[in-house]
Design a protein around this motif. Structure first.
Motif, PDB file in Angstrom:
ATOM      1  N   ALA A 127      -0.965   7.184  13.368  1.00 54.42           N
ATOM      2  CA  ALA A 127      -0.274   7.281  14.653  1.00 54.42           C
ATOM      3  C   ALA A 127       1.108   7.884  14.421  1.00 54.42           C
ATOM      4  O   ALA A 127       1.665   7.778  13.322  1.00 54.42           O
ATOM      5  N   ALA A 128       1.650   8.509  15.441  1.00 47.66           N
ATOM      6  CA  ALA A 128       2.954   9.182  15.319  1.00 47.66           C
ATOM      7  C   ALA A 128       4.028   8.238  14.778  1.00 47.66           C
ATOM      8  O   ALA A 128       4.819   8.620  13.912  1.00 47.66           O
ATOM      9  N   ILE A 129       4.066   7.019  15.240  1.00 49.08           N
ATOM     10  CA  ILE A 129       5.087   6.056  14.812  1.00 49.08           C
ATOM     11  C   ILE A 129       4.983   5.771  13.320  1.00 49.08           C
ATOM     12  O   ILE A 129       5.985   5.482  12.657  1.00 49.08           O
ATOM     13  N   GLN A 130       3.790   5.864  12.766  1.00 52.45           N
ATOM     14  CA  GLN A 130       3.583   5.600  11.348  1.00 52.45           C
ATOM     15  C   GLN A 130       4.004   6.773  10.470  1.00 52.45           C
ATOM     16  O   GLN A 130       4.053   6.646   9.260  1.00 52.45           O
ATOM     17  N   ARG A 131       4.329   7.900  11.084  1.00 52.08           N
ATOM     18  CA  ARG A 131       4.780   9.083  10.351  1.00 52.08           C
ATOM     19  C   ARG A 131       6.293   9.250  10.410  1.00 52.08           C
ATOM     20  O   ARG A 131       6.827  10.260   9.957  1.00 52.08           O
ATOM     21  N   VAL A 132       6.978   8.257  10.985  1.00 50.23           N
ATOM     22  CA  VAL A 132       8.441   8.299  11.100  1.00 50.23           C
ATOM     23  C   VAL A 132       9.056   7.418  10.014  1.00 50.23           C
ATOM     24  O   VAL A 132       8.654   6.265   9.841  1.00 50.23           O
ATOM     25  N   ILE A 133      10.022   7.981   9.285  1.00 53.39           N
ATOM     26  CA  ILE A 133      10.724   7.259   8.217  1.00 53.39           C
ATOM     27  C   ILE A 133      12.210   7.261   8.549  1.00 53.39           C
ATOM     28  O   ILE A 133      12.790   8.312   8.821  1.00 53.39           O
ATOM     29  N   PHE A 134      12.816   6.087   8.549  1.00 57.34           N
ATOM     30  CA  PHE A 134      14.251   5.977   8.748  1.00 57.34           C
ATOM     31  C   PHE A 134      14.905   5.722   7.392  1.00 57.34           C
ATOM     32  O   PHE A 134      14.660   4.692   6.776  1.00 57.34           O
ATOM     33  N   ALA A 135      15.709   6.670   6.926  1.00 62.26           N
ATOM     34  CA  ALA A 135      16.487   6.494   5.698  1.00 62.26           C
ATOM     35  C   ALA A 135      17.824   5.885   6.128  1.00 62.26           C
ATOM     36  O   ALA A 135      18.704   6.582   6.623  1.00 62.26           O
ATOM     37  N   SER A 155      16.777   6.488  19.530  1.00 61.73           N
ATOM     38  CA  SER A 155      15.441   6.019  19.908  1.00 61.73           C
ATOM     39  C   SER A 155      14.790   6.951  20.927  1.00 61.73           C
ATOM     40  O   SER A 155      13.601   7.262  20.819  1.00 61.73           O
ATOM     41  N   THR A 156      15.562   7.426  21.904  1.00 64.45           N
ATOM     42  CA  THR A 156      15.027   8.349  22.914  1.00 64.45           C
ATOM     43  C   THR A 156      14.629   9.667  22.260  1.00 64.45           C
ATOM     44  O   THR A 156      13.571  10.233  22.560  1.00 64.45           O
ATOM     45  N   LEU A 157      15.480  10.149  21.365  1.00 63.14           N
ATOM     46  CA  LEU A 157      15.203  11.405  20.668  1.00 63.14           C
ATOM     47  C   LEU A 157      13.925  11.301  19.836  1.00 63.14           C
ATOM     48  O   LEU A 157      13.039  12.157  19.920  1.00 63.14           O
ATOM     49  N   VAL A 158      13.812  10.242  19.041  1.00 66.47           N
ATOM     50  CA  VAL A 158      12.628  10.066  18.187  1.00 66.47           C
ATOM     51  C   VAL A 158      11.369   9.928  19.040  1.00 66.47           C
ATOM     52  O   VAL A 158      10.344  10.547  18.751  1.00 66.47           O
ATOM     53  N   GLU A 159      11.457   9.148  20.107  1.00 64.34           N
ATOM     54  CA  GLU A 159      10.301   9.003  20.999  1.00 64.34           C
ATOM     55  C   GLU A 159       9.896  10.347  21.588  1.00 64.34           C
ATOM     56  O   GLU A 159       8.715  10.625  21.754  1.00 64.34           O
ATOM     57  N   GLY A 160      10.883  11.182  21.892  1.00 65.69           N
ATOM     58  CA  GLY A 160      10.613  12.470  22.500  1.00 65.69           C
ATOM     59  C   GLY A 160      10.006  13.502  21.576  1.00 65.69           C
ATOM     60  O   GLY A 160       9.337  14.431  22.039  1.00 65.69           O
ATOM     61  N   ILE A 161      10.236  13.372  20.266  1.00 62.89           N
ATOM     62  CA  ILE A 161       9.737  14.397  19.335  1.00 62.89           C
ATOM     63  C   ILE A 161       8.630  13.915  18.407  1.00 62.89           C
ATOM     64  O   ILE A 161       7.964  14.739  17.778  1.00 62.89           O
ATOM     65  N   LYS A 162       8.412  12.620  18.297  1.00 60.73           N
ATOM     66  CA  LYS A 162       7.494  12.093  17.276  1.00 60.73           C
ATOM     67  C   LYS A 162       6.086  12.663  17.365  1.00 60.73           C
ATOM     68  O   LYS A 162       5.455  12.927  16.350  1.00 60.73           O
ATOM     69  N   ASP A 163       5.588  12.891  18.573  1.00 61.48           N
ATOM     70  CA  ASP A 163       4.227  13.413  18.712  1.00 61.48           C
ATOM     71  C   ASP A 163       4.125  14.883  18.334  1.00 61.48           C
ATOM     72  O   ASP A 163       3.024  15.384  18.105  1.00 61.48           O
ATOM     73  N   ALA A 164       5.259  15.577  18.262  1.00 58.09           N
ATOM     74  CA  ALA A 164       5.260  16.994  17.873  1.00 58.09           C
ATOM     75  C   ALA A 164       5.308  17.175  16.362  1.00 58.09           C
ATOM     76  O   ALA A 164       5.163  18.293  15.867  1.00 58.09           O
ATOM     77  N   ASN A 196      14.123  -2.144  18.870  1.00 56.74           N
ATOM     78  CA  ASN A 196      12.986  -2.493  18.046  1.00 56.74           C
ATOM     79  C   ASN A 196      12.155  -1.235  17.843  1.00 56.74           C
ATOM     80  O   ASN A 196      11.729  -0.613  18.805  1.00 56.74           O
ATOM     81  N   TYR A 197      11.929  -0.876  16.586  1.00 61.59           N
ATOM     82  CA  TYR A 197      11.193   0.337  16.287  1.00 61.59           C
ATOM     83  C   TYR A 197      10.392   0.117  15.021  1.00 61.59           C
ATOM     84  O   TYR A 197      10.916  -0.415  14.047  1.00 61.59           O
ATOM     85  N   LEU A 198       9.154   0.509  15.037  1.00 56.51           N
ATOM     86  CA  LEU A 198       8.265   0.219  13.919  1.00 56.51           C
ATOM     87  C   LEU A 198       8.153   1.354  12.912  1.00 56.51           C
ATOM     88  O   LEU A 198       7.145   1.488  12.232  1.00 56.51           O
ATOM     89  N   ALA A 199       9.186   2.177  12.801  1.00 56.89           N
ATOM     90  CA  ALA A 199       9.196   3.233  11.791  1.00 56.89           C
ATOM     91  C   ALA A 199       9.241   2.612  10.398  1.00 56.89           C
ATOM     92  O   ALA A 199       9.595   1.443  10.226  1.00 56.89           O
ATOM     93  N   VAL A 200       8.898   3.428   9.409  1.00 56.05           N
ATOM     94  CA  VAL A 200       8.978   2.974   8.012  1.00 56.05           C
ATOM     95  C   VAL A 200      10.451   2.972   7.603  1.00 56.05           C
ATOM     96  O   VAL A 200      11.097   4.017   7.613  1.00 56.05           O
TER      97      VAL A 200
END
Length: 187
Positions: free
Chosen positions: A25-33, A138-147, A177-181
């Motif tokens: 899923a898109a959320i599982q491909r997001v990593i927060f350093a 959070s708005t930015l990540v939500e807006g681009i994660k599927d791309a 609350n965000y479930l990114a890695v």
């Protein structure tokens, strides 16, 4: 002597060593350093090391620096003088973000991703702290994660609270609350 940024880089190298699963899923491909805001300049001085670690893992690197995104957008606005006189009255300013700017930024980033990123690309967002007060990460990540066809790496100056998956930008705003890695400097 190992700095926190070097430790974050080591954690990133380790993360890049893990084979990428297909079908996440898109959320599982997001990593927060996540790093301390005081380490911003140190991180930027070593950003090429993160690129190298990505390339050594057989992946592509697409850095997107957001530092100048708001000033560039604002300079193009006809009513920019009025914005500075009374920022609260800006059309589309609500809940701590300028929605017109955020929508424009999301579309610009999505276009860059579509043109330059593939399934083996790490899209690295740098300079998200510069968005404070005009856009929510959070708005930015939500807006681009599927791309994002590969992975999204967000260099995040702030805090992560693992007990509730909460992130706080620059330690100043209420977290979300965000479930990114989460990727942290390990001691």
């Amino acid at each position: 002597m190992s700095t926190k940024v070097n430790k974050l880089l080591a954690a990133y190298r380790q993360q890049m060593g893990i084979p990428w699963q297909a079908g996440l899923a898109a959320i599982q491909r997001v990593i927060f350093a996540v790093y301390d805001k005081a380490d911003e300049l140190r991180l930027r001085a070593q950003i090429d090391e993160f690129a190298l670690a990505t390339q050594q893992a057989g992946k592509q690197w697409l850095p997107i620096d957001l530092t100048q995104s708001f000033p560039t957008w604002m300079a193009a606005q006809e009513n920019r003088e009025a914005y500075f006189e009374c920022p609260e009255d800006m059309a589309g300013y609500q809940a701590g973000e300028l929605t017109v700017f955020v929508e424009t930024l999301i579309e610009q980033i999505k276009a860059q991703i579509a043109a330059q990123a593939g399934p083996d690309t790490v899209v690295a967002l740098v300079g998200v702290g510069a968005l404070f007060g005009v856009a929510r990460v959070s708005t930015l990540v939500e807006g681009i994660k599927d791309a994002i066809p590969g992975r999204l790496l967000v260099f995040f100056p702030g805090e992560h609270h693992p007990e509730n998956h909460t992130y706080r930008l620059l330690d100043a705003r209420d977290g979300w609350n965000y479930l990114a890695v989460p990727l942290m400097a390990k001691d």
